[in-house]
Design an enzyme around this catalytic site. Structure first.
Site, PDB file in Angstrom:
ATOM      1  N   ASP A 103       0.883  -1.173   0.000  1.00 50.87           N
ATOM      2  CA  ASP A 103       0.000   0.000   0.000  1.00 50.87           C
ATOM      3  C   ASP A 103       0.917   1.218   0.000  1.00 50.87           C
ATOM      4  O   ASP A 103       2.135   1.086   0.204  1.00 50.87           O
ATOM      5  CB  ASP A 103      -0.886  -0.014   1.264  1.00 50.87           C
ATOM      6  CG  ASP A 103      -1.821   1.198   1.349  1.00 50.87           C
ATOM      7  OD1 ASP A 103      -2.294   1.663   0.293  1.00 50.87           O
ATOM      8  OD2 ASP A 103      -2.076   1.685   2.465  1.00 50.87           O
ATOM      9  N   SER A 104       0.318   2.389  -0.177  1.00 51.94           N
ATOM     10  CA  SER A 104       1.111   3.618  -0.108  1.00 51.94           C
ATOM     11  C   SER A 104       1.482   3.955   1.335  1.00 51.94           C
ATOM     12  O   SER A 104       2.266   4.864   1.564  1.00 51.94           O
ATOM     13  CB  SER A 104       0.304   4.775  -0.695  1.00 51.94           C
ATOM     14  OG  SER A 104      -0.902   4.909   0.027  1.00 51.94           O
ATOM     15  N   CYS A 141      -4.291  -1.646  -1.861  1.00 55.55           N
ATOM     16  CA  CYS A 141      -4.493  -0.211  -2.073  1.00 55.55           C
ATOM     17  C   CYS A 141      -5.409  -0.080  -3.282  1.00 55.55           C
ATOM     18  O   CYS A 141      -5.127  -0.651  -4.346  1.00 55.55           O
ATOM     19  CB  CYS A 141      -3.145   0.433  -2.355  1.00 55.55           C
ATOM     20  SG  CYS A 141      -3.251   2.159  -2.877  1.00 55.55           S
ATOM     21  N   ASN A 142      -6.493   0.639  -3.115  1.00 51.64           N
ATOM     22  CA  ASN A 142      -7.443   0.803  -4.228  1.00 51.64           C
ATOM     23  C   ASN A 142      -6.834   1.619  -5.359  1.00 51.64           C
ATOM     24  O   ASN A 142      -7.017   1.311  -6.533  1.00 51.64           O
ATOM     25  CB  ASN A 142      -8.693   1.508  -3.732  1.00 51.64           C
ATOM     26  CG  ASN A 142      -9.499   0.654  -2.791  1.00 51.64           C
ATOM     27  OD1 ASN A 142     -10.459   0.010  -3.197  1.00 51.64           O
ATOM     28  ND2 ASN A 142      -9.135   0.611  -1.519  1.00 51.64           N
ATOM     29  N   THR A 143      -6.119   2.698  -4.980  1.00 51.34           N
ATOM     30  CA  THR A 143      -5.554   3.583  -5.994  1.00 51.34           C
ATOM     31  C   THR A 143      -4.548   2.816  -6.849  1.00 51.34           C
ATOM     32  O   THR A 143      -4.540   2.930  -8.086  1.00 51.34           O
ATOM     33  CB  THR A 143      -4.872   4.784  -5.307  1.00 51.34           C
ATOM     34  OG1 THR A 143      -5.756   5.308  -4.311  1.00 51.34           O
ATOM     35  CG2 THR A 143      -4.540   5.863  -6.301  1.00 51.34           C
ATOM     36  N   GLY A 194      -3.062   8.996  -4.170  1.00 45.01           N
ATOM     37  CA  GLY A 194      -4.391   9.338  -4.674  1.00 45.01           C
ATOM     38  C   GLY A 194      -4.578  10.739  -5.218  1.00 45.01           C
ATOM     39  O   GLY A 194      -5.647  11.063  -5.727  1.00 45.01           O
ATOM     40  N   CYS A 247     -10.830   3.096  -0.094  1.00 46.56           N
ATOM     41  CA  CYS A 247      -9.419   3.421   0.162  1.00 46.56           C
ATOM     42  C   CYS A 247      -9.107   2.647   1.427  1.00 46.56           C
ATOM     43  O   CYS A 247      -9.862   2.742   2.406  1.00 46.56           O
ATOM     44  CB  CYS A 247      -9.242   4.915   0.388  1.00 46.56           C
ATOM     45  SG  CYS A 247      -7.621   5.358   1.068  1.00 46.56           S
ATOM     46  N   THR A 248      -8.038   1.873   1.422  1.00 42.72           N
ATOM     47  CA  THR A 248      -7.813   0.978   2.567  1.00 42.72           C
ATOM     48  C   THR A 248      -7.510   1.752   3.852  1.00 42.72           C
ATOM     49  O   THR A 248      -7.698   1.233   4.942  1.00 42.72           O
ATOM     50  CB  THR A 248      -6.703  -0.035   2.257  1.00 42.72           C
ATOM     51  OG1 THR A 248      -5.544   0.663   1.757  1.00 42.72           O
ATOM     52  CG2 THR A 248      -7.172  -1.033   1.222  1.00 42.72           C
ATOM     53  N   HIS A 249      -7.093   3.002   3.722  1.00 40.11           N
ATOM     54  CA  HIS A 249      -6.904   3.821   4.918  1.00 40.11           C
ATOM     55  C   HIS A 249      -8.235   4.045   5.660  1.00 40.11           C
ATOM     56  O   HIS A 249      -8.244   4.247   6.871  1.00 40.11           O
ATOM     57  CB  HIS A 249      -6.327   5.191   4.549  1.00 40.11           C
ATOM     58  CG  HIS A 249      -4.846   5.171   4.303  1.00 40.11           C
ATOM     59  ND1 HIS A 249      -4.280   4.575   3.196  1.00 40.11           N
ATOM     60  CD2 HIS A 249      -3.818   5.674   5.025  1.00 40.11           C
ATOM     61  CE1 HIS A 249      -2.967   4.725   3.245  1.00 40.11           C
ATOM     62  NE2 HIS A 249      -2.657   5.388   4.341  1.00 40.11           N
TER      63      HIS A 249
HETATM   64  N1  DGL Z   1      -4.656   3.313   0.739  1.00 37.51           N
HETATM   65  C1  DGL Z   1      -4.757   3.882  -0.559  1.00 37.51           C
HETATM   66  C2  DGL Z   1      -6.006   3.347  -1.282  1.00 37.51           C
HETATM   67  O1  DGL Z   1      -6.560   2.333  -0.902  1.00 37.51           O
HETATM   68  C3  DGL Z   1      -4.761   5.367  -0.734  1.00 37.51           C
HETATM   69  C4  DGL Z   1      -3.928   6.349  -0.018  1.00 37.51           C
HETATM   70  C5  DGL Z   1      -3.160   7.266  -0.956  1.00 37.51           C
HETATM   71  O2  DGL Z   1      -3.702   8.245  -1.477  1.00 37.51           O
HETATM   72  O3  DGL Z   1      -1.981   6.961  -1.156  1.00 37.51           O
HETATM   73  O4  DGL Z   1      -6.433   3.917  -2.258  1.00 37.51           O
END
Ligand code: DGL
Length: 262
Positions: free
Chosen positions: A10-11, A73-75, A43, A183-185
């Site tokens: 992930d990021s 990570c979705n992005t 993102g 977004c996984t966050h």
């Molecule tokens: N955790 C990331 C996601 O699922 C996004 C966070 C970012 O912008 O880097 O999209």
């Protein structure tokens, strides 16, 4: 091959919530997690830049001889299409399993997708949901600012509740059945989001992705035969000490946090 670890990235810290569920589902497997903290946030970047970063992280993880890659990570998942033709191990993204899970709310459900600006712009959730359930309504909401606030530790505070309420209260009267934490966050903002959109079901990527990983490993006969618990190694492209402090909530045992350069 069966005994090789599984790579996850992930990021930043959001993917650790996914990792927690992967460990729960597959406790005998070894995991290598990369938090690409140096490049956070993904993102708010243009698509080509995100795709380039995703390639660099994947290249690093493949060098660790992993048997599968989970893009937690979705992005990054939304910008990983180019990898599938060149990578010969299974790649599991978070988006498709999560879109499917949201449709348990009904094929005519009203589904809010809270995601980074880049994920929303990619239109990928809208596309999957429209394909799987043309009668469903998708309300995409770009909330990159939530990811940055979460990464900086503003969670469970008066200001985090205010931030989320200010952004989401305009959607509160729209009959939303399910909210995709796209977004996984945002798993770390469950309480804030539930308070702003009461009554909507929150759909996390974590369990659907764990289910998908298990299914893929089983189908490809890549599940480890181990009886012993697996190991977890965490790496960051940023500062290792900072990451350690950011993930105090992560309760699994892990073999330290190591700094890496991609
Ligand atoms: N955790 C990331 C996601 O699922 C996004 C966070 C970012 O912008 O880097 O999209």
């Amino acid at each position: 091959m069966k005994d090789n670890p599984i790579g996850v990235f992930d990021s930043g810290i959001g993917g650790l919530y996914v990792l927690d569920r992967l460990i729960e589902a597959l406790p005998g497997e070894d995991f290598i997690y990369v938090a690409d903290s140096k490049n956070f946030p993904y993102g708010t970047r243009p698509p080509a830049e995100i795709a380039g970063i995703v390639t660099a992280v994947t290249r690093y993880i493949l060098k660790q001889n992993v048997k599968a890659l989970v893009i937690a990570c979705n992005t990054a998942t939304a910008h990983s299409g180019h990898l599938r033709a060149v990578v010969d191990i299974p790649i599991i993204g978070v988006i498709e399993p999560t879109a499917r899970a949201a449709l348990a709310a009904g094929s005519d459900a009203v589904i809010a997708v809270l995601a980074t600006n880049a994920t929303v712009k990619s239109g990928i959730y809208q596309k999957y949901i429209n394909e799987l359930a043309p009668g469903a309504t998708v309300i995409p909401v770009g909330c990159s600012e939530f990811a940055s606030a979460i990464e900086s530790g503003d969670i469970g505070t008066a200001s985090s509740y205010r931030r989320v309420a200010a952004k989401l209260s305009p959607y509160a009267g729209r009959g939303i059945d399910a909210v995709i934490l796209g977004c996984t966050h945002f798993d770390l903002y469950r309480r804030e989001i539930a308070a702003a959109l009461p009554g909507a079901r929150l759909i996390s990527a974590a369990d659907p992705t764990a289910g998908r990983l298990e299914g893929v490993l089983r189908e490809k006969e890549l599940l480890k035969d181990a009886a012993r618990p697996g190991t977890v190694t965490i790496m960051t492209t940023g500062d290792a000490e900072t990451l350690k402090q950011q993930i105090a909530w992560f309760r699994r045992e892990y073999r330290g946090v190591h700094h890496i350069d991609l």
